[in-house]
Design a protein around this motif. Structure first.
Motif, PDB file in Angstrom:
ATOM      1  N   MET A 181       3.664  -4.661  -7.834  1.00 15.10           N
ATOM      2  CA  MET A 181       3.533  -5.125  -6.084  1.00 15.10           C
ATOM      3  C   MET A 181       1.997  -4.157  -6.519  1.00 15.10           C
ATOM      4  O   MET A 181       1.032  -4.785  -5.769  1.00 15.10           O
ATOM      5  CB  MET A 181       4.344  -4.056  -6.059  1.00 15.10           C
ATOM      6  N   LEU A 182       1.536  -3.728  -7.186  1.00 14.54           N
ATOM      7  CA  LEU A 182      -0.053  -2.830  -7.553  1.00 14.54           C
ATOM      8  C   LEU A 182      -0.700  -4.162  -7.669  1.00 14.54           C
ATOM      9  O   LEU A 182      -2.114  -4.387  -7.155  1.00 14.54           O
ATOM     10  CB  LEU A 182      -0.574  -2.325  -8.295  1.00 14.54           C
ATOM     11  N   GLU A 183      -0.480  -4.847  -8.743  1.00 15.47           N
ATOM     12  CA  GLU A 183      -1.785  -6.648  -9.108  1.00 15.47           C
ATOM     13  C   GLU A 183      -1.370  -7.281  -6.841  1.00 15.47           C
ATOM     14  O   GLU A 183      -2.370  -7.403  -6.783  1.00 15.47           O
ATOM     15  CB  GLU A 183      -0.955  -6.596  -9.719  1.00 15.47           C
ATOM     16  N   GLN A 184      -0.535  -7.487  -6.483  1.00 20.47           N
ATOM     17  CA  GLN A 184      -0.058  -7.762  -5.503  1.00 20.47           C
ATOM     18  C   GLN A 184      -0.719  -7.072  -4.347  1.00 20.47           C
ATOM     19  O   GLN A 184      -1.454  -8.542  -3.639  1.00 20.47           O
ATOM     20  CB  GLN A 184       1.269  -8.048  -5.307  1.00 20.47           C
ATOM     21  N   ALA A 185      -0.737  -6.110  -4.331  1.00 19.22           N
ATOM     22  CA  ALA A 185      -0.927  -5.806  -3.569  1.00 19.22           C
ATOM     23  C   ALA A 185      -3.237  -5.587  -3.084  1.00 19.22           C
ATOM     24  O   ALA A 185      -4.145  -4.807  -2.661  1.00 19.22           O
ATOM     25  CB  ALA A 185      -1.241  -3.617  -2.874  1.00 19.22           C
ATOM     26  N   GLY A 186      -3.623  -6.289  -4.684  1.00 16.31           N
ATOM     27  CA  GLY A 186      -4.990  -5.674  -4.861  1.00 16.31           C
ATOM     28  C   GLY A 186      -5.298  -4.389  -4.926  1.00 16.31           C
ATOM     29  O   GLY A 186      -6.155  -3.823  -5.666  1.00 16.31           O
ATOM     30  N   LEU A 187      -4.906  -3.452  -5.829  1.00 11.55           N
ATOM     31  CA  LEU A 187      -4.795  -1.736  -5.870  1.00 11.55           C
ATOM     32  C   LEU A 187      -4.611  -2.009  -7.727  1.00 11.55           C
ATOM     33  O   LEU A 187      -4.993  -0.347  -7.916  1.00 11.55           O
ATOM     34  CB  LEU A 187      -3.369  -1.136  -5.422  1.00 11.55           C
ATOM     35  N   THR A 188      -5.246  -2.884  -8.169  1.00 12.79           N
ATOM     36  CA  THR A 188      -5.148  -2.361  -9.316  1.00 12.79           C
ATOM     37  C   THR A 188      -6.245  -1.490 -10.518  1.00 12.79           C
ATOM     38  O   THR A 188      -6.278  -0.865 -10.783  1.00 12.79           O
ATOM     39  CB  THR A 188      -4.475  -3.503 -10.921  1.00 12.79           C
ATOM     40  N   ASN A 189      -7.368  -1.980  -9.877  1.00 12.86           N
ATOM     41  CA  ASN A 189      -8.354  -1.982  -9.711  1.00 12.86           C
ATOM     42  C   ASN A 189      -9.156  -0.076  -9.541  1.00 12.86           C
ATOM     43  O   ASN A 189      -9.805   0.574 -10.496  1.00 12.86           O
ATOM     44  CB  ASN A 189     -10.100  -2.296  -9.284  1.00 12.86           C
ATOM     45  N   ASP A 190      -7.666   0.231  -8.140  1.00 13.16           N
ATOM     46  CA  ASP A 190      -8.523   1.477  -7.969  1.00 13.16           C
ATOM     47  C   ASP A 190      -7.755   2.475  -8.974  1.00 13.16           C
ATOM     48  O   ASP A 190      -8.482   3.174  -9.269  1.00 13.16           O
ATOM     49  CB  ASP A 190      -7.772   1.406  -6.358  1.00 13.16           C
ATOM     50  N   LEU A 191      -6.459   1.838  -9.545  1.00 12.07           N
ATOM     51  CA  LEU A 191      -5.754   3.162 -10.530  1.00 12.07           C
ATOM     52  C   LEU A 191      -6.541   3.152 -12.025  1.00 12.07           C
ATOM     53  O   LEU A 191      -6.421   3.395 -12.714  1.00 12.07           O
ATOM     54  CB  LEU A 191      -4.388   2.239 -10.512  1.00 12.07           C
ATOM     55  N   ALA A 192      -6.948   1.327 -12.253  1.00 12.94           N
ATOM     56  CA  ALA A 192      -7.856   1.349 -13.672  1.00 12.94           C
ATOM     57  C   ALA A 192      -8.759   2.428 -13.350  1.00 12.94           C
ATOM     58  O   ALA A 192      -9.584   2.960 -15.001  1.00 12.94           O
ATOM     59  CB  ALA A 192      -7.583  -0.294 -14.144  1.00 12.94           C
ATOM     60  N   GLN A 193      -9.864   2.454 -12.847  1.00  9.60           N
ATOM     61  CA  GLN A 193     -10.911   2.792 -12.536  1.00  9.60           C
ATOM     62  C   GLN A 193     -11.069   4.500 -12.405  1.00  9.60           C
ATOM     63  O   GLN A 193     -11.929   4.953 -12.153  1.00  9.60           O
ATOM     64  CB  GLN A 193     -12.278   2.042 -11.991  1.00  9.60           C
TER      65      GLN A 193
END
Length: 203
Positions: free
Chosen positions: A82-94
């Motif tokens: 869900m995080l990946e599909q919503a485009g939020l992975t960079n926010d959590l990774a960085q």
């Protein structure tokens, strides 16, 4: 940053996982949403996962960022997707010093067929982001910092309750029980929960 009592406050942007807080004592405000087909009853399907063994084969979890660590356990694949599909992975990774309440896959088992797929469609991205935001705080909050005098106010004027019981051995956030706490990542903390977090209406 310490948790304020009795209210944990925050401010989340509508298009990103979290935005800038407005005061030193505030915690990012999660934004609530209705679950697909009105699923807001915190129904959890029982599963036999031994939560104590999650990440047992990872070794030093602090060498991985939040997203990389989440992807190490297949029991967390739905939330990670869900995080990946919503485009939020960079926010959590960085991001830095973040707390994430990550539901196990069984938390989604009570959803009606295809509701998750519908939520992941591009036209429903804003709704998915709002659901995910309810599971993130912009600072490190350890398990022993929660108590029942706290609550999280959402952007929609709703609240996420905090309930601590068993002489501090059990904590639920918005109806989701923490089943494995304080998993250290390089840029924050993961608390594994058995359900999705559900805000309530303002009192």
């Amino acid at each position: 940053m310490k948790i304020t009592k009795p209210l944990i406050m925050a401010a989340l942007a509508s298009t990103t996982l979290f935005g800038c807080t407005t005061s030193e004592e505030s915690v990012n405000e999660s934004v609530a949403m209705e679950r697909p087909d009105g699923l807001n009853d915190n129904t959890t399907v029982a599963d036999s996962t031994d939560y104590s063994q999650m990440f047992a084969d990872v070794g030093n979890t602090a060498q991985y960022d939040l997203i990389s660590l989440m992807q190490k356990d297949p029991n967390l694949s739905t939330f990670a997707m869900m995080l990946e599909q919503a485009g939020l992975t960079n926010d959590l990774a960085q991001g830095e010093s973040i707390t994430v309440f990550v539901p196990v896959n069984a938390a989604f088992a009570s959803w009606p067929p295809d509701s998750l797929n519908m939520l992941m469609l591009p036209e429903n991205k804003a709704q998915a982001i709002r659901l995910l935001q309810a599971h993130v705080l912009p600072n490190k909050v350890y398990f022993n910092e929660f108590d029942s005098s706290q609550r999280i106010e959402t952007g929609g004027g709703e609240y996420v309750t905090v309930e601590v019981s068993g002489n501090g051995s059990r904590a639920s956030i918005g109806g989701a029980t923490i089943v494995k706490p304080d998993i250290e990542a390089s840029n924050g903390i993961i608390h594994i929960v058995d359900n999705l977090i559900s805000p309530i209406d303002a009192p």
